[in-house]
Design a protein around this motif. Structure first.
Motif, PDB file in Angstrom:
ATOM      1  N   ASP A  50       0.828   3.464   2.258  1.00  0.00           N
ATOM      2  CA  ASP A  50       1.324   3.593   3.636  1.00  0.00           C
ATOM      3  C   ASP A  50       2.553   2.717   3.870  1.00  0.00           C
ATOM      4  O   ASP A  50       3.475   3.114   4.580  1.00  0.00           O
ATOM      5  CB  ASP A  50       0.231   3.236   4.643  1.00  0.00           C
ATOM      6  CG  ASP A  50      -0.857   4.290   4.722  1.00  0.00           C
ATOM      7  OD1 ASP A  50      -0.646   5.435   4.278  1.00  0.00           O
ATOM      8  OD2 ASP A  50      -1.948   3.959   5.232  1.00  0.00           O
ATOM      9  N   THR A  51       2.553   1.526   3.287  1.00  0.00           N
ATOM     10  CA  THR A  51       3.702   0.630   3.414  1.00  0.00           C
ATOM     11  C   THR A  51       4.934   1.256   2.765  1.00  0.00           C
ATOM     12  O   THR A  51       6.027   1.240   3.338  1.00  0.00           O
ATOM     13  CB  THR A  51       3.408  -0.736   2.760  1.00  0.00           C
ATOM     14  OG1 THR A  51       2.221  -1.280   3.329  1.00  0.00           O
ATOM     15  CG2 THR A  51       4.559  -1.704   2.957  1.00  0.00           C
ATOM     16  N   THR A  95       0.834  -1.202   0.000  1.00  0.00           N
ATOM     17  CA  THR A  95       0.000   0.000   0.000  1.00  0.00           C
ATOM     18  C   THR A  95       0.876   1.263   0.000  1.00  0.00           C
ATOM     19  O   THR A  95       2.068   1.194   0.325  1.00  0.00           O
ATOM     20  CB  THR A  95      -0.894   0.027   1.249  1.00  0.00           C
ATOM     21  OG1 THR A  95      -0.051   0.189   2.402  1.00  0.00           O
ATOM     22  CG2 THR A  95      -1.729  -1.246   1.373  1.00  0.00           C
ATOM     23  N   ALA A 109       5.504   4.429   2.206  1.00  0.00           N
ATOM     24  CA  ALA A 109       5.917   5.587   3.006  1.00  0.00           C
ATOM     25  C   ALA A 109       6.669   5.149   4.261  1.00  0.00           C
ATOM     26  O   ALA A 109       7.684   5.759   4.632  1.00  0.00           O
ATOM     27  CB  ALA A 109       4.703   6.430   3.375  1.00  0.00           C
ATOM     28  N   ALA A 110       6.208   4.094   4.915  1.00  0.00           N
ATOM     29  CA  ALA A 110       6.891   3.596   6.117  1.00  0.00           C
ATOM     30  C   ALA A 110       8.273   3.056   5.768  1.00  0.00           C
ATOM     31  O   ALA A 110       9.241   3.278   6.509  1.00  0.00           O
ATOM     32  CB  ALA A 110       6.039   2.519   6.791  1.00  0.00           C
TER      33      ALA A 110
END
Length: 146
Positions: A78-79, A76, A81-82
């Motif tokens: 978010d993944t 995703t 970005a992390a």
């Protein structure tokens, strides 16, 4: 370094592999790694191999540790970005692990979009046996968003 699984040296600053045993964290530190990134969800591993156990072992060996789960449902935004934060905020060289090193390498490539030239990212993946021409468009789209 006999405690370590075979390494995939994607770049001078990032390697990936299958999940090592917690006891291998000292060998990773001795090999010069400074950060371990767990890309393997706890749902895939047995007790004693979960991210909290691995984090404790890494920290005992003097390593930084980040958890960026890459599930089989897909990677995703978010993944990505992390992973990007872990790679930029924590000291390298970085070691990422999952079941075999493939997911760690792919999420590394996506996180590097815009930070490294797309051709360089693709060449790094191809050099370690992960030639994925279909990933180019996704990397270029992410780079354009940065």
């Amino acid at each position: 370094m006999s405690d370590l699984p075979p390494m995939i040296h994607v770049t001078d600053d990032f390697s990936a592999a299958a999940q090592p045993p917690a006891e291998a964290m000292a060998a990773l530190a001795a090999a010069g790694y400074r950060t371990v990134i767990c890309n393997r969800p706890d749902s895939e591993v047995a007790p004693g191999e979960r991210s909290a156990d691995m984090a404790a072992a890494a920290q005992a060996a003097g390593l930084e540790f980040a958890v960026v789960e890459v599930t089989h449902e897909g990677i995703t935004p978010d993944t990505i970005a992390a992973q990007r934060r872990a790679l930029s905020d924590l000291p390298g060289p970085h070691f990422g692990y999952c079941r075999a090193g493939f997911r760690s390498s792919v999420v590394w490539a996506l996180a590097m979009a815009g930070a490294r030239p797309t051709d360089e990212i693709m060449a790094s993946l191809a050099r370690v046996g992960f030639a994925m021409p279909g990933l180019r468009d996704q990397i270029e789209a992410l780079a354009a968003e940065r």
